[in-house]
Design a protein around this motif. Structure first.
Motif, PDB file in Angstrom:
ATOM      1  N   THR A 136     -77.503 -15.476  53.589  1.00  0.00           N
ATOM      2  CA  THR A 136     -78.129 -14.871  54.633  1.00  0.00           C
ATOM      3  C   THR A 136     -79.794 -15.346  54.824  1.00  0.00           C
ATOM      4  O   THR A 136     -80.397 -15.214  55.822  1.00  0.00           O
ATOM      5  CB  THR A 136     -77.924 -13.393  54.522  1.00  0.00           C
ATOM      6  OG1 THR A 136     -78.804 -12.799  53.640  1.00  0.00           O
ATOM      7  CG2 THR A 136     -76.544 -12.931  54.722  1.00  0.00           C
ATOM      8  N   LEU A 188     -72.536  -3.031  54.615  1.00  0.00           N
ATOM      9  CA  LEU A 188     -72.646  -4.538  55.772  1.00  0.00           C
ATOM     10  C   LEU A 188     -71.715  -5.484  55.252  1.00  0.00           C
ATOM     11  O   LEU A 188     -72.096  -5.933  54.071  1.00  0.00           O
ATOM     12  CB  LEU A 188     -74.093  -4.656  55.774  1.00  0.00           C
ATOM     13  CG  LEU A 188     -75.163  -3.724  56.219  1.00  0.00           C
ATOM     14  CD1 LEU A 188     -76.633  -4.300  55.975  1.00  0.00           C
ATOM     15  CD2 LEU A 188     -75.006  -3.304  57.790  1.00  0.00           C
ATOM     16  N   THR A 189     -70.742  -5.561  55.716  1.00  0.00           N
ATOM     17  CA  THR A 189     -69.528  -6.580  55.312  1.00  0.00           C
ATOM     18  C   THR A 189     -69.419  -7.522  56.082  1.00  0.00           C
ATOM     19  O   THR A 189     -69.560  -7.702  57.551  1.00  0.00           O
ATOM     20  CB  THR A 189     -68.266  -5.750  55.106  1.00  0.00           C
ATOM     21  OG1 THR A 189     -67.875  -5.132  56.356  1.00  0.00           O
ATOM     22  CG2 THR A 189     -68.588  -4.595  54.073  1.00  0.00           C
ATOM     23  N   ASP A 190     -69.259  -8.705  55.744  1.00  0.00           N
ATOM     24  CA  ASP A 190     -68.831 -10.034  56.455  1.00  0.00           C
ATOM     25  C   ASP A 190     -67.346 -10.022  56.970  1.00  0.00           C
ATOM     26  O   ASP A 190     -66.594  -9.240  56.446  1.00  0.00           O
ATOM     27  CB  ASP A 190     -69.077 -11.228  55.854  1.00  0.00           C
ATOM     28  CG  ASP A 190     -68.305 -11.564  54.513  1.00  0.00           C
ATOM     29  OD1 ASP A 190     -67.415 -10.772  54.075  1.00  0.00           O
ATOM     30  OD2 ASP A 190     -68.621 -12.488  53.920  1.00  0.00           O
ATOM     31  N   ALA A 216     -69.450  -6.846  51.116  1.00  0.00           N
ATOM     32  CA  ALA A 216     -70.388  -6.236  51.390  1.00  0.00           C
ATOM     33  C   ALA A 216     -71.560  -6.480  50.621  1.00  0.00           C
ATOM     34  O   ALA A 216     -71.797  -6.629  49.539  1.00  0.00           O
ATOM     35  CB  ALA A 216     -70.281  -4.516  50.746  1.00  0.00           C
ATOM     36  N   THR A 219     -72.885  -1.922  62.838  1.00  0.00           N
ATOM     37  CA  THR A 219     -72.210  -3.095  63.473  1.00  0.00           C
ATOM     38  C   THR A 219     -73.293  -4.063  64.272  1.00  0.00           C
ATOM     39  O   THR A 219     -72.890  -5.379  64.130  1.00  0.00           O
ATOM     40  CB  THR A 219     -71.338  -2.490  64.569  1.00  0.00           C
ATOM     41  OG1 THR A 219     -70.391  -1.539  63.962  1.00  0.00           O
ATOM     42  CG2 THR A 219     -70.486  -3.483  65.466  1.00  0.00           C
ATOM     43  N   ARG A 224     -74.502  -5.942  61.359  1.00  0.00           N
ATOM     44  CA  ARG A 224     -73.340  -7.159  60.861  1.00  0.00           C
ATOM     45  C   ARG A 224     -73.614  -8.210  61.832  1.00  0.00           C
ATOM     46  O   ARG A 224     -73.320  -9.402  61.273  1.00  0.00           O
ATOM     47  CB  ARG A 224     -72.224  -6.333  60.872  1.00  0.00           C
ATOM     48  CG  ARG A 224     -72.180  -5.247  59.783  1.00  0.00           C
ATOM     49  CD  ARG A 224     -70.453  -4.945  59.529  1.00  0.00           C
ATOM     50  NE  ARG A 224     -70.403  -3.743  58.838  1.00  0.00           N
ATOM     51  CZ  ARG A 224     -70.163  -2.666  59.529  1.00  0.00           C
ATOM     52  NH1 ARG A 224     -69.895  -2.408  60.857  1.00  0.00           N
ATOM     53  NH2 ARG A 224     -69.922  -1.364  58.631  1.00  0.00           N
ATOM     54  N   GLU A 225     -73.669  -8.004  63.024  1.00  0.00           N
ATOM     55  CA  GLU A 225     -73.466  -8.913  64.112  1.00  0.00           C
ATOM     56  C   GLU A 225     -74.427  -9.775  63.931  1.00  0.00           C
ATOM     57  O   GLU A 225     -74.501 -11.105  64.224  1.00  0.00           O
ATOM     58  CB  GLU A 225     -73.023  -8.436  65.559  1.00  0.00           C
ATOM     59  CG  GLU A 225     -71.880  -7.722  65.714  1.00  0.00           C
ATOM     60  CD  GLU A 225     -71.450  -7.136  67.214  1.00  0.00           C
ATOM     61  OE1 GLU A 225     -72.468  -7.055  67.702  1.00  0.00           O
ATOM     62  OE2 GLU A 225     -70.710  -6.905  67.482  1.00  0.00           O
TER      63      GLU A 225
END
Length: 247
Positions: free
Chosen positions: A99, A201-203, A208, A235, A238-239
């Motif tokens: 990331t 926060l997961t893909d 996570a 969400t 995450r996006e």
């Protein structure tokens, strides 16, 4: 006992039966859970990545949580370094570092999300935290103070977010001072955190990498509305981290 269980002393059988009944479980399920917990504990110290898969699979069945933990999957003694196989999972760590947010300041868009969480939940502090196998890092936050505002770093023995990351589920605590495990946790014992809410926060693959979390230095009754707002904001985070959507 049912099935093909080996012969067991009648007294042991009676004790097992009573113990299973006290938890509302079938005896075989009760024994299976005990065996799974012991297996996870025995495998914990291994560096074999295949064993991480085994332990994760055990957790997904509901047979066991993290070894030496309470019912919320929180270690009875906070680790000074990452010991949980999920936290140490090489693939999870690859996703985290890919990331580019670890040890960086994410920018104003993420800060706005943290500020929204503070306002919506009426708490003094919130942030986007990332959890490696060495530390917890706030790439964005609102309401940090003291040394944390300067370092943005939380050591593993003081991290609460690692437990939400490990379980992959929200961790919601109204008063950690009366929590059966967290009451003696360093970050609780010194009064820094009393109430905590963290959303993983997961893909897309379920890794996570951290949480969107909020906390207070006094007790707080988190409502379903509070949790929903935090999940909605998570969400968005995450996006922004994993997807192509613009915020």
């Amino acid at each position: 006992m049912s099935g093909t269980s080996p012969a067991v002393d009648p007294v042991v059988t009676e004790v097992l039966t009573r113990a299973a009944q006290s938890t509302g479980e079938d005896v075989d399920v009760y024994i299976g859970r005990a065996v799974a917990t012991r297996l996870a504990a025995d495998l914990l110290g291994s560096d074999d990545p295949d064993l991480t898969t085994v332990i994760t699979a055990l957790r997904s069945t509901g047979l066991t949580g993290a070894p030496s933990t309470d019912g919320d999957g929180i270690p009875l003694t906070p680790p000074t370094a990452a010991t949980d196989p999920v936290i140490r999972d090489p693939e999870r760590l690859r996703v985290l570092f890919d990331t580019g947010l670890m040890d960086t300041v994410a920018g104003p868009a993420y800060d706005r999300i943290a500020a929204m969480a503070v306002d919506a939940l009426d708490v003094p502090s919130a942030g986007v935290s990332l959890v490696s196998d060495e530390k917890q890092w706030f790439c964005s936050a609102a309401g940090l103070s003291g040394e944390l505002a300067e370092t943005r770093t939380v050591s593993m023995d003081r991290s609460l977010c690692q437990y939400a990351v490990s379980s992959g589920t929200p961790l919601i605590i109204e008063d950690a001072r009366v929590h059966p495990t967290l009451s003696e946790h360093p970050i609780v014992a010194d009064g820094t955190v009393v109430a905590y809410a963290g959303i993983p926060l997961t893909d897309a693959q379920g890794h996570a990498i951290g949480t969107l979390c909020a906390w207070d230095d006094k007790p707080k009754q988190w409502t379903t509305g509070h949790v929903q707002v935090l999940e909605d904001l998570a969400t968005i985070v995450r996006e922004r981290i994993f997807g192509d959507d613009e915020f």
